[in-house]
Design an enzyme around this catalytic site. Structure first.
Site, short mmCIF file in Angstrom:
data_model
loop_
_atom_site.label_atom_id
_atom_site.label_comp_id
_atom_site.label_asym_id
_atom_site.label_seq_id
_atom_site.Cartn_x
_atom_site.Cartn_y
_atom_site.Cartn_z
N HIS A 7 1.67 4.55 7.28
CA HIS A 7 1.81 4.84 5.91
C HIS A 7 2.03 6.27 5.58
O HIS A 7 1.57 7.19 6.35
CB HIS A 7 0.18 4.98 5.22
N SER B 65 0.83 -1.03 -0.13
CA SER B 65 0.01 -0.03 0.05
C SER B 65 0.76 1.24 -0.14
O SER B 65 0.36 2.20 -0.64
CB SER B 65 -1.00 -0.06 1.16
N ASP C 12 -1.11 7.22 10.72
CA ASP C 12 -1.33 5.93 11.28
C ASP C 12 -0.24 5.28 11.79
O ASP C 12 -0.22 4.03 12.38
CB ASP C 12 -2.21 5.14 10.47
#
Length: 239
Positions: free
Chosen positions: A217, A64, A214
């Site tokens: 990321h 991601s 978070d």
């Protein structure tokens, strides 16, 4: 009867060997409920994009964090990497086994890039808390497969980015141990290891929500930081 018994014995022996292999090296599709609807379609879209591009000179491969070059990092990507004929094949949620599956199913077939930037492993850490040795082994299998698929391509292997607020965070410690292993994959010829994690941390090694909201990321502005940190190496390896 003896033949039937032999076949059954071989079947269970094969199952036993597979069971003893870490999941990190067993190619697999993404089965997370939140990802199944888009994961295979994205794979097909990237295969089509690869075919449409006249030339692919640079590839980013990962999870991601890499996927977000299509979103949070899009502006930086258009400025820096689009002119370099770059292809982003980062997929959210991917672990090492998912990257292996994608590579086995055409992700880099038919191209001959100068450089591939690889970062993978933090989902092995966070989702299953794989042993660092298992995650590192998965990365080694990816590198081996890339050598077969892209024999002329140099690999910039990035240290898995830091996660968690402090150095004492259990998941941060797993990532650190993974990096301590994979740095030895550097050979200075085909594989080039680079650790840029310091650019995201303060002087005490802490990770701030201002950098990664978070604590995993990178925030939007950090994609420029990432790009600038790897720029000297990318430029040198693409010569």
């Amino acid at each position: 009867m003896k033949n039937i018994i032999l076949v059954i014995s071989l079947f269970w022996a094969t199952c036993a060997v597979s069971a003893n292999k870490p999941l990190s090296i067993q190619p697999d599709v993404q089965t997370a409920e939140w990802a199944v609807k888009w994961w295979k379609p994205r794979h097909q879209e990237k295969l089509q994009l690869k075919e449409q591009m006249k030339q692919v000179d640079l590839v980013f491969l990962g999870d991601s964090i890499t996927h977000a070059w299509d979103k949070k990092g899009k502006e930086v990507w258009q400025q820096r990497y689009a002119p370099l004929n770059a292809l982003n094949i980062g997929f959210s949620g991917d672990r090492t086994e998912h990257v292996l599956w994608r590579l086995q199913h055409g992700a880099v077939d038919g191209i001959d890039p100068k450089l591939l930037v690889l970062m993978i492993g933090t989902n092995n850490t966070g989702h299953r808390q794989d042993k660092p040795e298992d995650t590192a082994l998965g990365i080694q299998h990816i590198l081996d497969l890339l050598e077969t698929k892209l024999p002329n391509t140099k690999i910039l292997l990035l240290a898995v980015f830091p996660r968690g607020a402090t150095e004492d965070d259990p998941l941060r410690q797993i990532n650190t141990k993974v990096n301590q292993i994979i740095k030895n994959y550097h050979d200075g010829k085909r594989i080039h290891y680079l650790d840029i994690n310091f650019v995201f941390l303060d002087e005490k090694g802490n990770l701030s929500p201002a950098v990664m909201k978070d604590l995993l990321h990178p925030n939007k502005d950090q994609y420029k930081v990432w790009a600038e940190a790897i720029e000297p190496k990318v430029s040198a390896l693409m010569q």
